[in-house]
Design a protein around this motif. Structure first.
Motif, PDB file in Angstrom:
ATOM      1  N   VAL A 171       0.857  -1.183   0.000  1.00 45.84           N
ATOM      2  CA  VAL A 171       0.000   0.000   0.000  1.00 45.84           C
ATOM      3  C   VAL A 171       0.896   1.237   0.000  1.00 45.84           C
ATOM      4  CG1 VAL A 171      -1.722   1.332   1.261  1.00 45.84           C
ATOM      5  CG2 VAL A 171      -1.862  -1.169   1.228  1.00 45.84           C
ATOM      6  N   SER A 172       0.825   2.013  -1.054  1.00 50.11           N
ATOM      7  CA  SER A 172       1.649   3.226  -1.154  1.00 50.11           C
ATOM      8  C   SER A 172       0.954   4.389  -0.442  1.00 50.11           C
ATOM      9  CB  SER A 172       1.884   3.584  -2.629  1.00 50.11           C
ATOM     10  OG  SER A 172       2.952   2.861  -3.150  1.00 50.11           O
ATOM     11  N   TRP A 173       0.985   4.339   0.876  1.00 49.99           N
ATOM     12  CA  TRP A 173       0.278   5.357   1.644  1.00 49.99           C
ATOM     13  C   TRP A 173       1.064   6.666   1.730  1.00 49.99           C
ATOM     14  CZ3 TRP A 173       3.733   6.339   5.357  1.00 49.99           C
ATOM     15  CH2 TRP A 173       4.487   5.276   5.872  1.00 49.99           C
ATOM     16  N   PRO A 179      -7.111  11.721   6.945  1.00 52.18           N
ATOM     17  CA  PRO A 179      -6.911  10.508   7.753  1.00 52.18           C
ATOM     18  C   PRO A 179      -6.771   9.225   6.925  1.00 52.18           C
ATOM     19  CG  PRO A 179      -9.234  11.033   7.675  1.00 52.18           C
ATOM     20  CD  PRO A 179      -8.547  12.127   6.905  1.00 52.18           C
ATOM     21  N   GLU A 180      -6.912   9.343   5.582  1.00 54.29           N
ATOM     22  CA  GLU A 180      -6.845   8.137   4.750  1.00 54.29           C
ATOM     23  C   GLU A 180      -5.488   7.451   4.871  1.00 54.29           C
ATOM     24  OE1 GLU A 180      -8.378   6.950   0.308  1.00 54.29           O
ATOM     25  OE2 GLU A 180      -7.232   8.808   0.519  1.00 54.29           O
ATOM     26  N   ARG A 181      -4.444   8.218   4.970  1.00 54.81           N
ATOM     27  CA  ARG A 181      -3.087   7.671   5.089  1.00 54.81           C
ATOM     28  C   ARG A 181      -2.987   6.685   6.248  1.00 54.81           C
ATOM     29  NH1 ARG A 181       2.297  10.281   4.092  1.00 54.81           N
ATOM     30  NH2 ARG A 181       3.778   9.474   5.615  1.00 54.81           N
ATOM     31  N   SER A 182      -3.400   7.117   7.449  1.00 54.27           N
ATOM     32  CA  SER A 182      -3.307   6.253   8.632  1.00 54.27           C
ATOM     33  C   SER A 182      -4.281   5.080   8.552  1.00 54.27           C
ATOM     34  CB  SER A 182      -3.582   7.068   9.901  1.00 54.27           C
ATOM     35  OG  SER A 182      -2.558   8.003  10.118  1.00 54.27           O
ATOM     36  N   ARG A 183      -5.469   5.313   7.987  1.00 55.51           N
ATOM     37  CA  ARG A 183      -6.459   4.245   7.875  1.00 55.51           C
ATOM     38  C   ARG A 183      -5.919   3.105   7.008  1.00 55.51           C
ATOM     39  NH1 ARG A 183     -10.846   6.515   4.937  1.00 55.51           N
ATOM     40  NH2 ARG A 183     -11.268   7.676   6.840  1.00 55.51           N
ATOM     41  N   LEU A 184      -5.351   3.439   5.856  1.00 59.30           N
ATOM     42  CA  LEU A 184      -4.836   2.408   4.961  1.00 59.30           C
ATOM     43  C   LEU A 184      -3.623   1.704   5.558  1.00 59.30           C
ATOM     44  CD1 LEU A 184      -5.260   4.283   1.593  1.00 59.30           C
ATOM     45  CD2 LEU A 184      -6.389   2.157   2.227  1.00 59.30           C
ATOM     46  N   ALA A 185      -2.729   2.457   6.175  1.00 59.19           N
ATOM     47  CA  ALA A 185      -1.553   1.846   6.808  1.00 59.19           C
ATOM     48  C   ALA A 185      -1.976   0.869   7.899  1.00 59.19           C
ATOM     49  CB  ALA A 185      -0.640   2.933   7.369  1.00 59.19           C
ATOM     50  N   GLN A 188      -3.735  -2.332   6.388  1.00 55.85           N
ATOM     51  CA  GLN A 188      -2.846  -3.256   5.683  1.00 55.85           C
ATOM     52  C   GLN A 188      -2.399  -4.391   6.597  1.00 55.85           C
ATOM     53  OE1 GLN A 188       0.678  -1.512   4.014  1.00 55.85           O
ATOM     54  NE2 GLN A 188       1.198  -3.314   2.812  1.00 55.85           N
ATOM     55  N   THR A 189      -2.457  -4.172   7.906  1.00 62.59           N
ATOM     56  CA  THR A 189      -2.058  -5.221   8.845  1.00 62.59           C
ATOM     57  C   THR A 189      -3.035  -6.397   8.851  1.00 62.59           C
ATOM     58  OG1 THR A 189      -3.179  -4.145  10.707  1.00 62.59           O
ATOM     59  CG2 THR A 189      -0.886  -3.553  10.312  1.00 62.59           C
ATOM     60  N   LYS A 190      -4.168  -6.273   8.165  1.00 60.25           N
ATOM     61  CA  LYS A 190      -5.097  -7.396   8.039  1.00 60.25           C
ATOM     62  C   LYS A 190      -4.571  -8.456   7.071  1.00 60.25           C
ATOM     63  CE  LYS A 190      -9.168  -4.396   8.675  1.00 60.25           C
ATOM     64  NZ  LYS A 190     -10.422  -3.896   8.034  1.00 60.25           N
ATOM     65  N   ARG A 269     -10.870  -3.543  -1.458  1.00 59.04           N
ATOM     66  CA  ARG A 269     -11.461  -2.198  -1.469  1.00 59.04           C
ATOM     67  C   ARG A 269     -12.308  -1.968  -0.212  1.00 59.04           C
ATOM     68  NH1 ARG A 269     -12.812   1.984  -0.669  1.00 59.04           N
ATOM     69  NH2 ARG A 269     -13.589   3.671  -2.022  1.00 59.04           N
ATOM     70  N   ARG A 270     -13.011  -2.977   0.222  1.00 57.84           N
ATOM     71  CA  ARG A 270     -13.869  -2.854   1.403  1.00 57.84           C
ATOM     72  C   ARG A 270     -13.035  -2.786   2.693  1.00 57.84           C
ATOM     73  NH1 ARG A 270     -16.308  -7.100   0.516  1.00 57.84           N
ATOM     74  NH2 ARG A 270     -15.233  -8.488   1.945  1.00 57.84           N
ATOM     75  N   GLU A 271     -12.081  -3.677   2.826  1.00 50.50           N
ATOM     76  CA  GLU A 271     -11.371  -3.825   4.101  1.00 50.50           C
ATOM     77  C   GLU A 271     -10.264  -2.782   4.286  1.00 50.50           C
ATOM     78  OE1 GLU A 271     -12.173  -5.721   6.569  1.00 50.50           O
ATOM     79  OE2 GLU A 271     -13.869  -6.593   5.469  1.00 50.50           O
ATOM     80  N   LEU A 272      -9.610  -2.375   3.235  1.00 52.15           N
ATOM     81  CA  LEU A 272      -8.538  -1.396   3.378  1.00 52.15           C
ATOM     82  C   LEU A 272      -9.081  -0.029   3.798  1.00 52.15           C
ATOM     83  CD1 LEU A 272      -6.192  -2.209   0.342  1.00 52.15           C
ATOM     84  CD2 LEU A 272      -5.656  -2.481   2.777  1.00 52.15           C
ATOM     85  N   TRP A 273     -10.308   0.277   3.401  1.00 44.28           N
ATOM     86  CA  TRP A 273     -10.888   1.578   3.753  1.00 44.28           C
ATOM     87  C   TRP A 273     -11.841   1.503   4.944  1.00 44.28           C
ATOM     88  CZ3 TRP A 273      -8.896   0.882  -1.042  1.00 44.28           C
ATOM     89  CH2 TRP A 273      -8.185   1.952  -1.599  1.00 44.28           C
ATOM     90  N   ALA A 274     -11.906   0.349   5.594  1.00 45.55           N
ATOM     91  CA  ALA A 274     -12.818   0.206   6.734  1.00 45.55           C
ATOM     92  C   ALA A 274     -12.425   1.148   7.873  1.00 45.55           C
ATOM     93  CB  ALA A 274     -12.811  -1.237   7.226  1.00 45.55           C
TER      94      ALA A 274
END
Length: 275
Positions: A171-173, A179-185, A188-190, A269-274
């Motif tokens: 993920v190129s955050w 807040p999208e940066r921290s959410r995706l980072a 990604q641990t999922k 798409r669903r889980e990375l932006w949850a």
């Protein structure tokens, strides 16, 4: 002149010849004035980038005088050169050294990339590895293959779909805002594990050959993604912008999510932006 299979072979050889002439002689031999910053300390250009692009552009204009040639370094100096790429009858999009930060650091993870656009559609993509001396080549409707240095042609395919918890990806955050940066980072641990090569050429190779599952890019410059996206699709994978729309040569924003298939893409798409 029409772009066909013979032209793909010619272009592949041009990328390799350019690497031998302008890139590899400078690898781990760059002088103090041979590396410059563009937008930041992580966004570099070297004499290898400039001279390689100049050579590739000159050869393309000799063989295809009516074609549009879009090079990363030329566009860095004049962004208006991107205009018209989506409508061009024939265009070549060149990244002379993808992974310049690695190249300038002496790390052998970099590549030379070319995408071919006909009437607004990407029809071919080539990624040359100057250190491994092989090519990853995709052609619209013909699949994707690795052409080895010894001449053998090996068909490649994306990884088999697995649940997100078993996926390896990137993920190129770093190009995102909060807040999208921290959410995706965080999300990604999922996944099972991650990689970050700082080189789209080798990241697309990893995916198209089935050794990893996904990448998410936010910054969409055509020289970074046209070749790799076409290669990934021809290897059986699914590529779309974050809103689900098709990725086109004219796009420079909207993010890009690359996955083995549509179902995997939807889960990511669903889980990375949850929340």
């Amino acid at each position: 002149m029409r772009f066909d299979d013979n032209a793909i072979d010619w272009l592949a050889e041009l990328l390799a010849d350019t690497a031998n002439a302008e890139i590899m002689p400078r690898f781990r031999r760059l002088g103090e004035g041979d590396v410059r910053q563009k937008t930041s300390a992580a966004d570099l250009v070297t004499e290898a980038d400039v001279n390689a692009e100049r050579l590739i552009t000159a050869r393309l204009r000799e063989r295809f005088p009516d074609a549009m040639v879009v090079g990363e370094e030329a566009c860095s100096d004049n962004p208006a050169l991107l205009s018209g790429l989506g409508d061009a009858a024939l265009a070549f999009v060149i990244d002379p050294v993808d992974g310049t930060f690695n190249f300038a650091s002496g790390v052998p993870l970099f590549g030379v990339m070319a995408g071919v656009v006909v009437n607004g559609e990407t029809v071919a993509g080539i990624i040359h590895d100057p250190t491994g001396k092989d090519w990853l080549i995709g052609a619209k409707g013909a699949g994707s293959h690795i052409r080895h240095a010894h001449g053998a042609l090996e068909k490649v395919g994306v990884a088999a779909p697995v649940p997100m918890s078993q996926m390896t990806g990137s993920v190129s955050w770093q190009f995102l805002q909060e807040p999208e940066r921290s959410r995706l980072a965080r999300n990604q641990t999922k996944t099972l594990s991650q990689f970050a090569y700082r080189c789209a050429a080798h990241e697309y190779r990893l995916l198209a050959s089935g050794h990893a599952h996904f990448v998410l890019y936010n910054k969409l410059m055509p020289w970074d993604h046209l070749a790799g996206a076409l290669i990934h699709q021809e290897a059986g994978g699914h590529v779309a912008r974050v809103d689900g729309s098709a990725y086109l040569p004219s796009h420079v924003d909207g993010g890009l999510l690359v996955a083995p298939d549509k179902q995997s893409w939807d889960e990511l798409r669903r889980e990375l932006w949850a929340e």
